[in-house]
Design a protein around this motif. Structure first.
Motif: not given
Length: 70
Positions: A10-12, A35-39
């Protein structure tokens, strides 16, 4: 393509800031995901050069593999 332990997924969409996916992932066995959110992703990119380089290498590798298919 099979994702191995420690793979990025999901990095793209985080790089592009886009909700649309370019791929779908299906687990075939038990997985533990973080899970890593955009921030948090942006923080890691800006403050951890090794993480930023790893993300760039993953994207470059996927681009190379896609070009081979074309």
């Amino acid at each position: 393509e099979k994702a191995e332990k420690g793979a990025l997924l999901g990095e793209m969409s985080l790089v592009e800031d886009a909700a649309q996916r370019s791929a779908t992932v299906t687990a075939t066995s038990y997985c533990k995901l973080v899970t890593i959110d955009a921030s948090r992703f942006n923080f890691l990119i800006q403050n951890t050069p090794n993480f930023a380089i790893h993300v760039m290498r993953v994207i470059a590798s996927r681009l190379r593999n896609t070009n081979k298919l074309i």
